[in-house]
Write a protein that holds these residues in place. Structure first.
Motif, PDB file in Angstrom:
ATOM      1  N   ARG A   1      39.041  32.302  34.090  1.00 48.99           N
ATOM      2  CA  ARG A   1      39.208  32.666  32.665  1.00 48.99           C
ATOM      3  C   ARG A   1      37.912  33.249  32.104  1.00 48.99           C
ATOM      4  O   ARG A   1      37.920  34.218  31.346  1.00 48.99           O
ATOM      5  N   LEU A   2      36.782  32.657  32.506  1.00 52.72           N
ATOM      6  CA  LEU A   2      35.493  33.166  32.029  1.00 52.72           C
ATOM      7  C   LEU A   2      35.253  34.594  32.529  1.00 52.72           C
ATOM      8  O   LEU A   2      34.863  35.484  31.756  1.00 52.72           O
ATOM      9  N   ILE A   3      35.518  34.815  33.811  1.00 50.17           N
ATOM     10  CA  ILE A   3      35.292  36.157  34.378  1.00 50.17           C
ATOM     11  C   ILE A   3      36.197  37.176  33.663  1.00 50.17           C
ATOM     12  O   ILE A   3      35.762  38.285  33.313  1.00 50.17           O
ATOM     13  N   ALA A   4      37.452  36.786  33.425  1.00 54.59           N
ATOM     14  CA  ALA A   4      38.385  37.707  32.746  1.00 54.59           C
ATOM     15  C   ALA A   4      37.858  38.038  31.348  1.00 54.59           C
ATOM     16  O   ALA A   4      37.932  39.198  30.899  1.00 54.59           O
ATOM     17  N   GLU A   5      37.301  37.058  30.665  1.00 51.88           N
ATOM     18  CA  GLU A   5      36.777  37.285  29.315  1.00 51.88           C
ATOM     19  C   GLU A   5      35.536  38.195  29.345  1.00 51.88           C
ATOM     20  O   GLU A   5      35.378  39.084  28.510  1.00 51.88           O
ATOM     21  N   LEU A   6      34.673  37.967  30.341  1.00 57.48           N
ATOM     22  CA  LEU A   6      33.486  38.843  30.478  1.00 57.48           C
ATOM     23  C   LEU A   6      33.934  40.279  30.722  1.00 57.48           C
ATOM     24  O   LEU A   6      33.395  41.231  30.131  1.00 57.48           O
ATOM     25  N   ASP A   7      34.942  40.444  31.586  1.00 53.52           N
ATOM     26  CA  ASP A   7      35.437  41.783  31.903  1.00 53.52           C
ATOM     27  C   ASP A   7      36.056  42.430  30.668  1.00 53.52           C
ATOM     28  O   ASP A   7      35.845  43.616  30.389  1.00 53.52           O
ATOM     29  N   ARG A   8      36.840  41.630  29.932  1.00 52.36           N
ATOM     30  CA  ARG A   8      37.507  42.158  28.731  1.00 52.36           C
ATOM     31  C   ARG A   8      36.474  42.691  27.734  1.00 52.36           C
ATOM     32  O   ARG A   8      36.664  43.705  27.086  1.00 52.36           O
ATOM     33  N   ARG A   9      35.322  41.999  27.670  1.00 51.25           N
ATOM     34  CA  ARG A   9      34.281  42.413  26.727  1.00 51.25           C
ATOM     35  C   ARG A   9      33.293  43.411  27.347  1.00 51.25           C
ATOM     36  O   ARG A   9      32.310  43.800  26.732  1.00 51.25           O
ATOM     37  N   GLY A  10      33.515  43.737  28.614  1.00 50.89           N
ATOM     38  CA  GLY A  10      32.660  44.735  29.286  1.00 50.89           C
ATOM     39  C   GLY A  10      31.235  44.254  29.514  1.00 50.89           C
ATOM     40  O   GLY A  10      30.294  45.047  29.478  1.00 50.89           O
ATOM     41  N   ARG A  11      31.063  42.946  29.771  1.00 49.74           N
ATOM     42  CA  ARG A  11      29.708  42.420  29.982  1.00 49.74           C
ATOM     43  C   ARG A  11      29.366  42.418  31.472  1.00 49.74           C
ATOM     44  O   ARG A  11      30.081  41.834  32.283  1.00 49.74           O
ATOM     45  N   THR A  12      28.252  43.030  31.825  1.00 49.37           N
ATOM     46  CA  THR A  12      27.732  42.943  33.193  1.00 49.37           C
ATOM     47  C   THR A  12      26.622  41.899  33.191  1.00 49.37           C
ATOM     48  O   THR A  12      25.691  41.977  32.384  1.00 49.37           O
ATOM     49  N   ILE A  13      26.736  40.929  34.092  1.00 48.61           N
ATOM     50  CA  ILE A  13      25.749  39.839  34.122  1.00 48.61           C
ATOM     51  C   ILE A  13      24.647  40.175  35.134  1.00 48.61           C
ATOM     52  O   ILE A  13      24.915  40.357  36.324  1.00 48.61           O
TER      53      ILE A  13
END
Ligand code: NAP
Length: 277
Positions: free
Chosen positions: A73-85
């Protein structure tokens, strides 16, 4: 990854304690922290304070990382917001204290889910992307508890031994791929780690979270594979565990933990176990 300025750093367990200190120290060095923990309100308060104090972007993602779908769920949310870690700080951790049988099995299993499974999943998901990009960094927060078995903190120390072994192996596998991996081994640090249990830490024998966070980030910047960000005496205990026979180290640790009352410690919401004869 040469420094911290301008990078995006995901910090788990950032609603309080060491994780909040890591997020603040990263922001002080110019990074944009993404804060993760279960308590959304506390996370948002820390993120607001960071934006205000350091003038950097700070985001909050409320997720239970011990839940089976927490990491996805966290990864999906990061992707949805376009965040590269760019930097992953696997800091969230929990553990029981007291005789093994006095805590519920659920507590022990949940700490394995958080300290081991979620940490490994985040390394797989985000580490895989870093290797594909050829850049990034991972800091896994282990503990001085990683170096020997710990009676009365049996499952906790075992999870940290996993983090130590796993992190050293990844650091070597990723060497040359542009991704650096480090384990941090704090000793006793003044946080709410024992909240919810009857155990306490003596303030004179604990380090300040801000200092531990700063020393961890300094060590990572210098390319360490293992960092000992606490006071020298905490690091010395890890050497003793490496030279003594394993049974001797375990018995000494048991004696130390009994002296701190950990053999009588219990979860505050659990019935107090009858004294053992
Ligand atoms: N304090 C010490 O003496 C010490 C020494 C060596 C190593 N460490 C390690 O340092 C790390 C941080 O510990 P700390 O002392 O700062 O503990 P802490 O004050 O209890 O903070 C733990 C953090 O993890 C989060 N967390 C707990 N369960 C979670 C879950 N299921 N999903 C997502 N987040 C969760 C908590 O937030 P929520 O409750 O909001 O989820 C909190 O932000 C841990 O890995 C610990 O093992 C601590």
């Amino acid at each position: 990854m040469d420094g911290y300025s301008g990078i995006t750093a995901l910090v788990t367990g950032a609603s309080k304690g060491l994780g909040e200190a890591y997020a603040r120290e990263l922001a002080r060095r110019g990074a944009r922290p993404v804060l993760v923990a279960r308590s959304g309100d506390a996370l948002r308060r820390v993120a607001d304070a960071i934006r205000e104090e350091y003038g950097v972007e700070a985001a909050a993602e409320a997720v239970d990382l011990a839940a089976p779908d927490g990491v996805s769920r966290l990864i999906a949310e990061l992707d949805r917001r376009g965040r590269t870690i760019d930097l992953l700080v696997n800091n969230a951790g929990a553990g029981t204290v007291g005789p093994f049988l006095d805590s519920s099995l659920t507590r022990h299993v949940d700490s394995v889910g958080l300290n081991v499974v979620a940490l490994m999943s985040l390394c797989h998901q985000l580490g895989g992307r870093m290797v594909a990009r050829g850049s990034g960094g991972i800091i896994n927060v282990a503990s001085t508890a990683a170096f020997q078995s710990m009676p009365y903190q049996a499952s906790y120390a075992a999870t940290k031994a996993f983090v130590l072994s796993f992190t050293e192996a990844l650091a070597e596998e990723f060497r040359g791929a542009g991704v650096r991996v480090m384990a941090a081994h704090p000793g006793a640090t003044a946080t709410g780690f024992f909240d919810g249990t009857s155990a306490t830490m003596k303030p004179a024998f604990t380090d300040a979270p801000g200092r531990v966070a700063a020393r961890t980030l300094d060590a990572f910047a210098k390319g360490a594979v293992n960092a000992y960000p606490g006071r020298a005496s905490f690091r010395a205990t890890t050497w003793a565990a490496r030279v003594l026979p394993r049974t001797t180290a375990t018995r000494l640790t048991a004696r130390l933990n009994r002296a701190m009352g950990f053999d009588r410690a219990h979860d505050l919401d659990a019935p107090v176990a009858p004294p053992r004869s």
